[in-house]
Design an enzyme around this catalytic site. Sequence first.
Site, PDB file in Angstrom:
ATOM      1  N   ASN A  35     -76.898 -66.437 -10.053  1.00  0.00           N
ATOM      2  CA  ASN A  35     -76.789 -65.022  -9.716  1.00  0.00           C
ATOM      3  C   ASN A  35     -75.374 -64.558 -10.059  1.00  0.00           C
ATOM      4  O   ASN A  35     -74.426 -64.836  -9.333  1.00  0.00           O
ATOM      5  CB  ASN A  35     -77.087 -64.819  -8.229  1.00  0.00           C
ATOM      6  CG  ASN A  35     -76.989 -63.361  -7.820  1.00  0.00           C
ATOM      7  OD1 ASN A  35     -76.884 -62.471  -8.658  1.00  0.00           O
ATOM      8  ND2 ASN A  35     -77.022 -63.111  -6.519  1.00  0.00           N
ATOM      9  N   LYS A  58     -74.205 -61.616 -10.043  1.00  0.00           N
ATOM     10  CA  LYS A  58     -73.794 -60.487  -9.199  1.00  0.00           C
ATOM     11  C   LYS A  58     -73.084 -59.420 -10.057  1.00  0.00           C
ATOM     12  O   LYS A  58     -73.453 -59.212 -11.208  1.00  0.00           O
ATOM     13  CB  LYS A  58     -72.929 -60.981  -8.033  1.00  0.00           C
ATOM     14  CG  LYS A  58     -73.631 -62.077  -7.228  1.00  0.00           C
ATOM     15  CD  LYS A  58     -72.891 -62.453  -5.959  1.00  0.00           C
ATOM     16  CE  LYS A  58     -73.654 -63.540  -5.233  1.00  0.00           C
ATOM     17  NZ  LYS A  58     -73.010 -63.906  -3.953  1.00  0.00           N
ATOM     18  N   HIS A  84     -81.716 -60.316  -1.458  1.00  0.00           N
ATOM     19  CA  HIS A  84     -80.436 -61.005  -1.282  1.00  0.00           C
ATOM     20  C   HIS A  84     -79.684 -60.396  -0.103  1.00  0.00           C
ATOM     21  O   HIS A  84     -79.758 -59.201   0.151  1.00  0.00           O
ATOM     22  CB  HIS A  84     -79.599 -60.910  -2.562  1.00  0.00           C
ATOM     23  CG  HIS A  84     -78.441 -61.848  -2.576  1.00  0.00           C
ATOM     24  ND1 HIS A  84     -77.267 -61.584  -1.910  1.00  0.00           N
ATOM     25  CD2 HIS A  84     -78.270 -63.058  -3.156  1.00  0.00           C
ATOM     26  CE1 HIS A  84     -76.430 -62.594  -2.086  1.00  0.00           C
ATOM     27  NE2 HIS A  84     -77.015 -63.505  -2.837  1.00  0.00           N
ATOM     28  N   GLU A 138     -76.728 -59.599   0.352  1.00  0.00           N
ATOM     29  CA  GLU A 138     -75.818 -58.502   0.024  1.00  0.00           C
ATOM     30  C   GLU A 138     -76.580 -57.191  -0.129  1.00  0.00           C
ATOM     31  O   GLU A 138     -76.056 -56.122   0.202  1.00  0.00           O
ATOM     32  CB  GLU A 138     -75.043 -58.844  -1.258  1.00  0.00           C
ATOM     33  CG  GLU A 138     -74.039 -59.971  -1.024  1.00  0.00           C
ATOM     34  CD  GLU A 138     -73.714 -60.792  -2.247  1.00  0.00           C
ATOM     35  OE1 GLU A 138     -73.005 -61.797  -2.102  1.00  0.00           O
ATOM     36  OE2 GLU A 138     -74.174 -60.434  -3.350  1.00  0.00           O
ATOM     37  N   GLU A 183     -80.755 -68.653   2.057  1.00  0.00           N
ATOM     38  CA  GLU A 183     -79.312 -68.487   1.927  1.00  0.00           C
ATOM     39  C   GLU A 183     -78.700 -68.143   3.282  1.00  0.00           C
ATOM     40  O   GLU A 183     -78.734 -66.978   3.703  1.00  0.00           O
ATOM     41  CB  GLU A 183     -78.994 -67.368   0.935  1.00  0.00           C
ATOM     42  CG  GLU A 183     -79.444 -67.652  -0.481  1.00  0.00           C
ATOM     43  CD  GLU A 183     -78.821 -66.694  -1.473  1.00  0.00           C
ATOM     44  OE1 GLU A 183     -78.128 -67.143  -2.379  1.00  0.00           O
ATOM     45  OE2 GLU A 183     -79.016 -65.481  -1.300  1.00  0.00           O
ATOM     46  N   GLY A 212     -70.329 -67.410  -0.437  1.00  0.00           N
ATOM     47  CA  GLY A 212     -69.014 -66.999  -0.889  1.00  0.00           C
ATOM     48  C   GLY A 212     -67.894 -67.284   0.082  1.00  0.00           C
ATOM     49  O   GLY A 212     -66.776 -66.792  -0.091  1.00  0.00           O
ATOM     50  N   SER A 255     -72.609 -71.403  -1.435  1.00  0.00           N
ATOM     51  CA  SER A 255     -71.455 -72.216  -1.838  1.00  0.00           C
ATOM     52  C   SER A 255     -71.860 -73.584  -2.386  1.00  0.00           C
ATOM     53  O   SER A 255     -71.206 -74.592  -2.119  1.00  0.00           O
ATOM     54  CB  SER A 255     -70.478 -72.376  -0.660  1.00  0.00           C
ATOM     55  OG  SER A 255     -69.964 -71.120  -0.262  1.00  0.00           O
TER      56      SER A 255
END
Length: 252
Positions: A9, A11, A97, A99, A169, A175, A215
């Site tokens: 991904n 992003k 996702h 985010e 996730e 991150g 991560s």
Amino acid sequence: MRKQIVAGNWKMNKTVQESTQLADEIVGEVKGLTLDNTRVIVTPTFVNISEVLKVTEGSAVEVAAQNMHQAKSGAYTGEISAEMLTSLGLKTVILGHSERREYFGETDAILAEKVDAALANGLEVIFCFGEVLEDRKSDNHFNVVESQIKNGLFHLPVDAWKNIVLAYEPVWAIGTGETASPEQAQEMHAFIRKIVAEQYNAELADNVSILYGGSVKPGNAKEIFSKEDVDGGLIGGAALNAEDFIALVKSF
């Protein structure tokens, strides 16, 4: 046998020149690998998809989208429809996702609509879900994950699941440099497979690929991917470097 998948991904990273260079490096490395049961996927930004597709054409590297809107068309400034993605030749899209959920207010109900729109247009869905740190600390993580999967996917008929890939996730590990231990990842993935089996059947649950994201990097991928119910990863930071990304592909 369910597929092993390493999906990068990207992003909101990489210009068109940087994207094509990265894709070219990945394609070059993948040519020398035996990928009997492993899929390699990259997801550039919308504006770079067409150029990346030119680079990956004829290779084993698949290109997917990071998101899409649930409507067929209309006054949705800045949005992209499923039909637009398939017109480029894409076959897969990431939905849900963390985010998108956090920064753009995507609810379970919205995501259920997006899933339906994607499947109606013949797209495979990589469906993301996961708990925040507070949920993990309060021992509420299983409830959160079950609710997200139930609300986003459990309205689907059995045959739709051939086009579903699950991606767990834990938000607290995205991150941040923090990673769920291999044992924590396996525990959650086994739980996910159990609730899918309870809703549908054991055969469907055994055949759905469940990815881990959070991560994942060359130093920990092999141990995570070796777990029975972990079928690969949805990769963020490590996907932006060809050497690191290919190291993950080689981790099975």
